[in-house]
Design a protein around this motif. Structure first.
Motif, PDB file in Angstrom:
ATOM      1  N   MET A 126       0.833  -1.204   0.000  1.00 21.32           N
ATOM      2  CA  MET A 126       0.000   0.000   0.000  1.00 21.32           C
ATOM      3  C   MET A 126       0.868   1.255   0.000  1.00 21.32           C
ATOM      4  O   MET A 126       0.599   2.212  -0.735  1.00 21.32           O
ATOM      5  CB  MET A 126      -0.939  -0.003   1.210  1.00 21.32           C
ATOM      6  CG  MET A 126      -2.034  -1.036   1.144  1.00 21.32           C
ATOM      7  SD  MET A 126      -3.311  -0.861   2.438  1.00 21.32           S
ATOM      8  CE  MET A 126      -2.348  -1.177   3.932  1.00 21.32           C
ATOM      9  N   LEU A 127       1.923   1.259   0.821  1.00 19.71           N
ATOM     10  CA  LEU A 127       2.773   2.434   0.882  1.00 19.71           C
ATOM     11  C   LEU A 127       3.606   2.590  -0.386  1.00 19.71           C
ATOM     12  O   LEU A 127       3.817   3.712  -0.859  1.00 19.71           O
ATOM     13  CB  LEU A 127       3.683   2.360   2.112  1.00 19.71           C
ATOM     14  CG  LEU A 127       4.394   3.662   2.499  1.00 19.71           C
ATOM     15  CD1 LEU A 127       3.392   4.799   2.702  1.00 19.71           C
ATOM     16  CD2 LEU A 127       5.245   3.475   3.742  1.00 19.71           C
ATOM     17  N   LEU A 128       4.045   1.484  -0.965  1.00 22.74           N
ATOM     18  CA  LEU A 128       4.760   1.565  -2.246  1.00 22.74           C
ATOM     19  C   LEU A 128       3.849   2.105  -3.347  1.00 22.74           C
ATOM     20  O   LEU A 128       4.282   2.906  -4.189  1.00 22.74           O
ATOM     21  CB  LEU A 128       5.304   0.192  -2.634  1.00 22.74           C
ATOM     22  CG  LEU A 128       6.523  -0.300  -1.842  1.00 22.74           C
ATOM     23  CD1 LEU A 128       6.809  -1.763  -2.154  1.00 22.74           C
ATOM     24  CD2 LEU A 128       7.757   0.569  -2.137  1.00 22.74           C
ATOM     25  N   GLY A 129       2.597   1.686  -3.334  1.00 30.22           N
ATOM     26  CA  GLY A 129       1.646   2.220  -4.310  1.00 30.22           C
ATOM     27  C   GLY A 129       1.470   3.714  -4.165  1.00 30.22           C
ATOM     28  O   GLY A 129       1.419   4.460  -5.163  1.00 30.22           O
ATOM     29  N   ALA A 130       1.376   4.174  -2.920  1.00 30.33           N
ATOM     30  CA  ALA A 130       1.269   5.613  -2.685  1.00 30.33           C
ATOM     31  C   ALA A 130       2.545   6.334  -3.118  1.00 30.33           C
ATOM     32  O   ALA A 130       2.493   7.433  -3.682  1.00 30.33           O
ATOM     33  CB  ALA A 130       0.987   5.878  -1.210  1.00 30.33           C
ATOM     34  N   ALA A 131       3.688   5.711  -2.854  1.00 34.55           N
ATOM     35  CA  ALA A 131       4.964   6.327  -3.225  1.00 34.55           C
ATOM     36  C   ALA A 131       5.061   6.549  -4.728  1.00 34.55           C
ATOM     37  O   ALA A 131       5.494   7.614  -5.192  1.00 34.55           O
ATOM     38  CB  ALA A 131       6.120   5.448  -2.748  1.00 34.55           C
ATOM     39  N   GLN A 132       4.655   5.567  -5.499  1.00 29.52           N
ATOM     40  CA  GLN A 132       4.701   5.698  -6.953  1.00 29.52           C
ATOM     41  C   GLN A 132       3.743   6.788  -7.428  1.00 29.52           C
ATOM     42  O   GLN A 132       4.080   7.600  -8.293  1.00 29.52           O
ATOM     43  CB  GLN A 132       4.360   4.369  -7.608  1.00 29.52           C
ATOM     44  CG  GLN A 132       4.490   4.385  -9.129  1.00 29.52           C
ATOM     45  CD  GLN A 132       4.257   3.024  -9.746  1.00 29.52           C
ATOM     46  OE1 GLN A 132       3.639   2.145  -9.143  1.00 29.52           O
ATOM     47  NE2 GLN A 132       4.746   2.824 -10.964  1.00 29.52           N
ATOM     48  N   HIS A 133       2.548   6.810  -6.835  1.00 30.75           N
ATOM     49  CA  HIS A 133       1.548   7.802  -7.234  1.00 30.75           C
ATOM     50  C   HIS A 133       1.992   9.212  -6.858  1.00 30.75           C
ATOM     51  O   HIS A 133       1.879  10.144  -7.674  1.00 30.75           O
ATOM     52  CB  HIS A 133       0.219   7.464  -6.562  1.00 30.75           C
ATOM     53  CG  HIS A 133      -0.890   8.389  -6.931  1.00 30.75           C
ATOM     54  ND1 HIS A 133      -1.505   8.387  -8.166  1.00 30.75           N
ATOM     55  CD2 HIS A 133      -1.504   9.376  -6.214  1.00 30.75           C
ATOM     56  CE1 HIS A 133      -2.445   9.307  -8.203  1.00 30.75           C
ATOM     57  NE2 HIS A 133      -2.463   9.926  -7.025  1.00 30.75           N
ATOM     58  N   LEU A 134       2.498   9.395  -5.650  1.00 31.71           N
ATOM     59  CA  LEU A 134       2.923  10.720  -5.205  1.00 31.71           C
ATOM     60  C   LEU A 134       4.091  11.235  -6.038  1.00 31.71           C
ATOM     61  O   LEU A 134       4.168  12.435  -6.352  1.00 31.71           O
ATOM     62  CB  LEU A 134       3.317  10.679  -3.728  1.00 31.71           C
ATOM     63  CG  LEU A 134       2.158  10.519  -2.734  1.00 31.71           C
ATOM     64  CD1 LEU A 134       2.687  10.178  -1.353  1.00 31.71           C
ATOM     65  CD2 LEU A 134       1.304  11.786  -2.683  1.00 31.71           C
ATOM     66  N   ALA A 135       5.000  10.342  -6.412  1.00 34.04           N
ATOM     67  CA  ALA A 135       6.132  10.751  -7.231  1.00 34.04           C
ATOM     68  C   ALA A 135       5.688  11.194  -8.618  1.00 34.04           C
ATOM     69  O   ALA A 135       6.278  12.104  -9.208  1.00 34.04           O
ATOM     70  CB  ALA A 135       7.135   9.608  -7.348  1.00 34.04           C
ATOM     71  N   ALA A 136       4.623  10.567  -9.126  1.00 30.48           N
ATOM     72  CA  ALA A 136       4.131  10.906 -10.465  1.00 30.48           C
ATOM     73  C   ALA A 136       3.304  12.189 -10.462  1.00 30.48           C
ATOM     74  O   ALA A 136       3.343  12.969 -11.419  1.00 30.48           O
ATOM     75  CB  ALA A 136       3.305   9.750 -11.024  1.00 30.48           C
ATOM     76  N   THR A 137       2.555  12.425  -9.388  1.00 33.32           N
ATOM     77  CA  THR A 137       1.632  13.563  -9.365  1.00 33.32           C
ATOM     78  C   THR A 137       2.193  14.784  -8.646  1.00 33.32           C
ATOM     79  O   THR A 137       1.949  15.927  -9.063  1.00 33.32           O
ATOM     80  CB  THR A 137       0.317  13.154  -8.685  1.00 33.32           C
ATOM     81  OG1 THR A 137       0.601  12.680  -7.352  1.00 33.32           O
ATOM     82  CG2 THR A 137      -0.373  12.045  -9.477  1.00 33.32           C
ATOM     83  N   ARG A 138       2.893  14.580  -7.537  1.00 37.23           N
ATOM     84  CA  ARG A 138       3.516  15.644  -6.743  1.00 37.23           C
ATOM     85  C   ARG A 138       2.544  16.782  -6.441  1.00 37.23           C
ATOM     86  O   ARG A 138       2.895  17.966  -6.546  1.00 37.23           O
ATOM     87  CB  ARG A 138       4.779  16.170  -7.427  1.00 37.23           C
ATOM     88  CG  ARG A 138       5.831  15.076  -7.607  1.00 37.23           C
ATOM     89  CD  ARG A 138       7.125  15.576  -8.211  1.00 37.23           C
ATOM     90  NE  ARG A 138       8.010  14.450  -8.478  1.00 37.23           N
ATOM     91  CZ  ARG A 138       9.235  14.292  -7.936  1.00 37.23           C
ATOM     92  NH1 ARG A 138       9.683  15.189  -7.097  1.00 37.23           N
ATOM     93  NH2 ARG A 138       9.965  13.245  -8.245  1.00 37.23           N
ATOM     94  N   LYS A 139       1.325  16.438  -6.050  1.00 40.27           N
ATOM     95  CA  LYS A 139       0.322  17.455  -5.729  1.00 40.27           C
ATOM     96  C   LYS A 139       0.377  17.807  -4.245  1.00 40.27           C
ATOM     97  O   LYS A 139      -0.613  17.690  -3.509  1.00 40.27           O
ATOM     98  CB  LYS A 139      -1.068  16.968  -6.123  1.00 40.27           C
ATOM     99  CG  LYS A 139      -1.250  16.777  -7.620  1.00 40.27           C
ATOM    100  CD  LYS A 139      -2.705  16.576  -7.993  1.00 40.27           C
ATOM    101  CE  LYS A 139      -3.292  15.320  -7.404  1.00 40.27           C
ATOM    102  NZ  LYS A 139      -4.691  15.095  -7.829  1.00 40.27           N
ATOM    103  N   PHE A 140       1.573  18.202  -3.796  1.00 45.51           N
ATOM    104  CA  PHE A 140       1.734  18.622  -2.410  1.00 45.51           C
ATOM    105  C   PHE A 140       2.905  19.587  -2.347  1.00 45.51           C
ATOM    106  O   PHE A 140       3.690  19.713  -3.292  1.00 45.51           O
ATOM    107  CB  PHE A 140       1.978  17.414  -1.489  1.00 45.51           C
ATOM    108  CG  PHE A 140       3.248  16.657  -1.788  1.00 45.51           C
ATOM    109  CD1 PHE A 140       4.444  16.974  -1.153  1.00 45.51           C
ATOM    110  CD2 PHE A 140       3.251  15.612  -2.706  1.00 45.51           C
ATOM    111  CE1 PHE A 140       5.613  16.282  -1.428  1.00 45.51           C
ATOM    112  CE2 PHE A 140       4.416  14.908  -2.984  1.00 45.51           C
ATOM    113  CZ  PHE A 140       5.604  15.242  -2.346  1.00 45.51           C
ATOM    114  N   SER A 141       3.020  20.285  -1.229  1.00 43.14           N
ATOM    115  CA  SER A 141       4.107  21.246  -1.054  1.00 43.14           C
ATOM    116  C   SER A 141       4.732  21.023   0.312  1.00 43.14           C
ATOM    117  O   SER A 141       4.158  21.375   1.341  1.00 43.14           O
ATOM    118  CB  SER A 141       3.574  22.674  -1.167  1.00 43.14           C
ATOM    119  OG  SER A 141       4.629  23.606  -1.033  1.00 43.14           O
ATOM    120  N   GLY A 142       5.895  20.408   0.304  1.00 40.37           N
ATOM    121  CA  GLY A 142       6.564  20.058   1.552  1.00 40.37           C
ATOM    122  C   GLY A 142       7.377  18.799   1.356  1.00 40.37           C
ATOM    123  O   GLY A 142       7.782  18.472   0.238  1.00 40.37           O
ATOM    124  N   THR A 143       7.588  18.054   2.433  1.00 44.14           N
ATOM    125  CA  THR A 143       8.442  16.873   2.394  1.00 44.14           C
ATOM    126  C   THR A 143       7.729  15.674   3.003  1.00 44.14           C
ATOM    127  O   THR A 143       7.108  15.783   4.073  1.00 44.14           O
ATOM    128  CB  THR A 143       9.755  17.120   3.153  1.00 44.14           C
ATOM    129  OG1 THR A 143      10.457  18.205   2.527  1.00 44.14           O
ATOM    130  CG2 THR A 143      10.641  15.885   3.141  1.00 44.14           C
TER     131      THR A 143
END
Length: 413
Positions: A126-143
């Motif tokens: 589940m966390l790896l899936g989120a990691a791939q999605h977040l890296a592709a979309t980057r719809k956040f500001s921070g770390t």
């Protein structure tokens, strides 16, 4: 429409829509493939070398900055976007259990005597899936920091403690930390949360009894440790029933008794291994104090001696209110109010994520693993993580990051 999250953290949502389950559903087969690979190759506490290497390779291929060997075999992945200064940590566990798998699944464990019988393979996927999605979309500001933690099942000297002692939060600062565990007995996609104490503290007690061995036909010349141990086991049952406030929760379980080798021999010694669970610090101290007194005095009453050794395990998981309410709001947005249980029942199991919560505000939540046959008890040789949760959990983590590290206020959609 739902209101934007507002808390002292001043986290603000993004412009545009947040991640939905439908965004991860097309990746279900890929998520299953990762989970089944991890399931086939389980590794025990502090042996998660191949598991850590697999996670690190995947994360680096998606653009995450990866630190290896954090907490012996742990992995930390970091991704930043925008100009935000806030940070959030998401934690998953990696280790398997010393169990022979009996599921008969096509992806059954290939390591004899080792099995992912607690769902850590699913937690990682589940966390790896989120990691791939977040890296592709980057719809956040921070770390964002992802903690792939070893040795959750270790019981003592756990992976969370090891990572913290090696400077986890100094090297990877977090304003809040979150974790998720599956929950047999609730339907897939149902989130269970609780403000304050949620999962119990755990301590281990070993009682070594010394009697006098001899011939089974001459018991009067011996001090039988079987009788002594049996008396201690029965007396221990009175602690929760008669010493603990009925409004409090506590469990004392004698998990094993080792004594004797033959029917015609009275043994000279016995050992009891005991698991102790509690939520309140005062109750925790009371349980350990009474176990020692009962063991010593019961043994003396038979002419034997008892030595009690206590090992501190995990503290209680205590969720901070603001972060729990925030996680609940994200879950409601994702799966609907009817699929979120707030102030869920206390869980007598224990979790070393408690150590992280002692140092940072945050929350551990649970996601239903299914009912009926799918609700096999955790740590069972028949247990299997429910793959229906993979896109749900990945979407939840993605949306939580987007909400916590948002760019600007708007109405959630």
């Amino acid at each position: 429409m739902q209101k934007a999250f507002a808390s002292p953290s001043q986290a603000a949502p993004l412009a545009g829509s947040y991640t939905r389950i439908a965004d991860l559903t097309p990746h279900h087969d890929t998520l299953c493939s990762m989970r089944h690979h991890l399931h086939r190759h389980p590794e025990l506490a502090y042996e998660e070398n191949a598991t850590a290497a697999y996670a690190a390779r995947q994360l680096e291929s998606w653009g995450w900055q990866v630190a290896r060997g954090v907490g012996k075999t742990g992995v930390v992945a970091t991704l930043s976007a925008g100009g935000g200064t806030r940070s959030v940590g998401l934690r998953t566990d990696m280790d398997a259990l010393p169990i022979d798998e009996a599921t008969g699944l096509p992806y059954t464990s290939e390591a004899p005597g080792k099995m992912h019988a607690c769902g850590h393979d699913g937690h990682m996927a589940m966390l790896l899936g989120a990691a791939q999605h977040l890296a592709a979309t980057r719809k956040f500001s921070g770390t964002v920091h992802l903690f792939f933690q070893p040795a959750e099942e270790h019981g003592v000297q756990s992976g969370a403690m090891q990572m913290i002692e090696e400077g986890l939060f100094e090297r990877f600062p977090c304003d809040a930390v979150f974790a998720m565990h599956n929950h047999p007995g609730a339907e897939p996609g149902v989130f269970l949360l609780r403000r304050g104490p949620f999962m119990s503290a755990f301590d281990k007690v070993v009682i070594d009894i010394e009697g006098i061995g001899g011939h089974s036909a001459r018991p009067h010349l011996s001090v039988d440790p079987v009788v002594v141990a049996s008396s201690i086991v029965m007396a221990l049952q009175t602690i929760v029933a008669r010493n603990v406030d009925p409004a409090q929760s506590a469990v004392i379980t004698v998990g094993s008794m080792h004594v004797g080798t033959a029917s015609n021999v009275i043994a000279s010694s016995a050992r009891l291994d005991i698991s102790v669970r509690s939520f309140d610090d005062g109750v925790r101290a009371l349980l350990l104090r009474r176990i020692e007194a009962i063991a010593r005095l019961q043994a003396e009453s038979y002419g034997a001696t008892a030595r009690v050794q206590t090992t501190d395990g995990y503290p209680a998981v205590v969720n901070s209110s603001e972060e729990t309410d925030f996680a609940a709001e994200v879950a409601r947005e994702l799966v609907g109010e009817n699929n979120v249980v707030e102030q869920a029942a206390l869980v007598m199991g224990s979790e070393d994520f408690a150590f992280m919560l002692q140092r940072r505000p945050g929350a551990l939540l649970r996601i239903g693993n299914g009912t009926g046959e799918a609700a096999r008890m955790l740590h069972s040789p028949h247990y299997d993580f429910n793959d229906r949760n993979l896109p749900i959990g990945a979407a939840f983590w993605s949306r939580l990051v987007e909400r916590y590290l948002g760019r600007q206020t708007h109405t959630a959609v």
